[in-house]
Write an enzyme that holds these catalytic residues in place. Sequence first.
Site, PDB file in Angstrom:
ATOM      1  N   ASP A 191       0.878  -1.161   0.000  1.00  0.00           N
ATOM      2  CA  ASP A 191       0.000   0.000   0.000  1.00  0.00           C
ATOM      3  C   ASP A 191       0.922   1.218   0.000  1.00  0.00           C
ATOM      4  O   ASP A 191       2.088   1.138   0.407  1.00  0.00           O
ATOM      5  CB  ASP A 191      -0.943   0.006   1.210  1.00  0.00           C
ATOM      6  CG  ASP A 191      -2.111   0.975   0.973  1.00  0.00           C
ATOM      7  OD1 ASP A 191      -2.025   1.795   0.033  1.00  0.00           O
ATOM      8  OD2 ASP A 191      -3.105   0.914   1.731  1.00  0.00           O
ATOM      9  N   TRP A 192       0.405   2.329  -0.474  1.00  0.00           N
ATOM     10  CA  TRP A 192       1.253   3.509  -0.706  1.00  0.00           C
ATOM     11  C   TRP A 192       1.843   4.012   0.618  1.00  0.00           C
ATOM     12  O   TRP A 192       1.141   4.595   1.444  1.00  0.00           O
ATOM     13  CB  TRP A 192       0.422   4.582  -1.413  1.00  0.00           C
ATOM     14  CG  TRP A 192       0.541   4.514  -2.919  1.00  0.00           C
ATOM     15  CD1 TRP A 192       0.895   5.543  -3.730  1.00  0.00           C
ATOM     16  CD2 TRP A 192       0.335   3.391  -3.786  1.00  0.00           C
ATOM     17  NE1 TRP A 192       0.941   5.122  -5.048  1.00  0.00           N
ATOM     18  CE2 TRP A 192       0.610   3.813  -5.116  1.00  0.00           C
ATOM     19  CE3 TRP A 192      -0.017   2.051  -3.592  1.00  0.00           C
ATOM     20  CZ2 TRP A 192       0.519   2.963  -6.218  1.00  0.00           C
ATOM     21  CZ3 TRP A 192      -0.106   1.212  -4.692  1.00  0.00           C
ATOM     22  CH2 TRP A 192       0.156   1.660  -5.970  1.00  0.00           C
TER      23      TRP A 192
END
Length: 752
Positions: free
Chosen positions: A229-230
């Site tokens: 995930d970012w």
Amino acid sequence: MDIKNLISQMTLEEKASLCSGEDFWHTQEIKRLNIPKMMLSDGPHGLRKQDLEGDHLGINKSIQAVCFPTGATIAASFDRDLIHTVGEALGQECQAEHVGVILGPAVNIKRSPLCGRNFEYLSEDPYLSSEMAASQIEGIQSKNVGASIKHFLANNQEHRRMTSSSEIDERTLREIYLASFEKPVKEAKPWTVMCSYNKINGTYASENYHYLTKILRDEWGFDGVVVSDWGAVNDRVMGIKAGMDLEMPSSHGYNDSRIVQAVQEGILEEAVLDQCVENILKMVERFNKSRDVEAVFDRDSHHDLARKAASESMVLLKNENILPLSRKAKIGFIGQFATNPRFQGGGSSHINTHKTTSALDSVDIEVSYAKGYHIHEDSIDQQLVDEAIKVAKEVEVAVIFAGLPDEFESEGYDRQHMNLPESHNYLIQSVLKEQPNTVVVLHNGSPVEMPWINEVKGVLEVYLSGQSVGEATVDILFGDVNPSGKLPETFPISLADNPSYLYYFGEKDVVEYREGIFVGYRYYDKKEMPVLFPFGHGLSYTSFTYSNMTLSHTKINEDDTLTVTVDVENSGDCYGKEVVQLYVSDTVSSVIRPIKELKGFEKIGLHPKEKKQVVLNLDKRSFAYYNSQLKDWHVESGDFELLIGKSSRDIQCRERVYVQSNTVIKEKYTINSMIGDLLKIESKKVLIQPFIEIMAKTFRVNKESTDPSNVTITEETMDAMFNDMPLRSLVSNGGGTIDFRMLDDLIDQLNS
Ligand code: BGC
């Protein structure tokens, strides 16, 4: 391209650089070796492609695209084909926009109504969630674009999502949280899996070898790319070791140096790094090979698809002969959501829509309108309420558009309560005093408390329905489309009823999932609690009659497939769709299990008086629970009840099947084995019965005593007491007649 050969030509630095993004949305390009970059973009219910400045909170502008109904909404369609078609449309938009992977579907289980991202997630039930997600992935990937199922794993809250640890026992993980990913990964084979921000039992998801490699790859056969995930990377080298291939977004070279250094110092084997590189290169090649350079998409036709998807998903919660509305009636639309509907949520899924329709724009008759409240304010504006009351008095039916404003739920933070804004509740209650014919249309991503539920005549849950929400709402209100959505989650009466209520936010970064497997209806059913609206509930303008439930067998082996059929007839007078739901209930079990669990569903359309046979298949997993000792799914031999219903609390037909297990769990008896457990097994009972008789004699002497201070012991209470004694009690309660040597002999016999 020959990927192995390519890797052999790469320098260590090039390999490390490929393991994180070139920028916010692209993989690293390596010109020297002709390795192109590839774009990943949000997801999950529309394309959020940012051409200029990137961010993961939906702040900067993205290209115009179509916002389909959010996950919470489309899950309510219970329609695999519909979500597949929406997936195809998303894939098409990606091809046209040169996007290689769309970041969705999002399948985290709705543990609490408070999770700020519930609007993106599909369900409280892993079976429904996994079935819908698998179809969406298949739809997207049919266009040669990758899906990224997210957020793996146990990311069920926004509060402290980047540091909290979800503390969950193995059985719960398997039956609830992993189960939502398992089928889509195994069967729909997404190109990528996005690991979540949080820790699972103390280890960050992005460096969790157990989940990223042992379960995902070794057990489920995943052969794609794990993307972070970012910003979910904590320790990049640990991540590579755990099987986390691609860090997004760019680490600006910092983690590249760490990877290089780790290899040079012998902390990280280069072969392990090569595996990540290979996974990424395969994905980039896959997209480039299948580029549809001529792809275009027609926004207007996707808008129409979004309208269909929304109207097939909206859930009619309550209807006391008020809906559908007649076009001849005098109608008032009240509430600012009638002109500015809330149709999507905030954060990374936020779509820059090419057009949005409101109910007031879409309605084709004259309706009066009053604003009722200010969309971004919780506080009451009495003047707006007075105007609304005036409209309500003049019309035959008042339709109030209420719900949760953006500020109330979003990615990045959780809700603090389950209430509508005070201004909405007050408006509804004030209108109700003057106009009994009141319908409430709700725009929200997650359940709300409804203090006025007994007074209103109708409630339509439209969730966050995407950009065509206005037209779809009008379609349902006036009966142009017959509602057929069913709740993919329970609406509890109040927040405190929810099973995670006491522990939801956790203590600092420790979030214990103490309710275990009892999430959603699994809990409310077991507690026999009243709920506002049960899982699977949703009304129609027609009625359906169920009959003739049959099973292909009355006895099966756990490896057999059981086919269940039921006839469903449209007994009303308009066309409608029904979701036939099949629940499985283990009637007697040695482990604690939910009362029933959804294991099959099918949506069918029927004309008036038309009857169709619905066929549903069950397999081993439909009957199994996860046995943490066996480290496997286990079916206990015995009777199971199969329940077919219109909702989880409206069961229409039931039948029984006997399932024979293949697994014999051999128990090792010790001095602490429980007498009651042994008495249940005929072959063991004969062995211990003589010893029990001896013990009973001692107790009977006591019983016959006339000493008034003695407690009265009946044969029944005596048996009950013995049941809960371990075998060693035979010695202490045997009046000196049973010694340890005899006990050892007995245990040997029990074990032989
Ligand atoms: C979200 C992801 C999203 C990513 C990229 C993160 O904040 O959790 O769901 O795909 O940003 O925008």
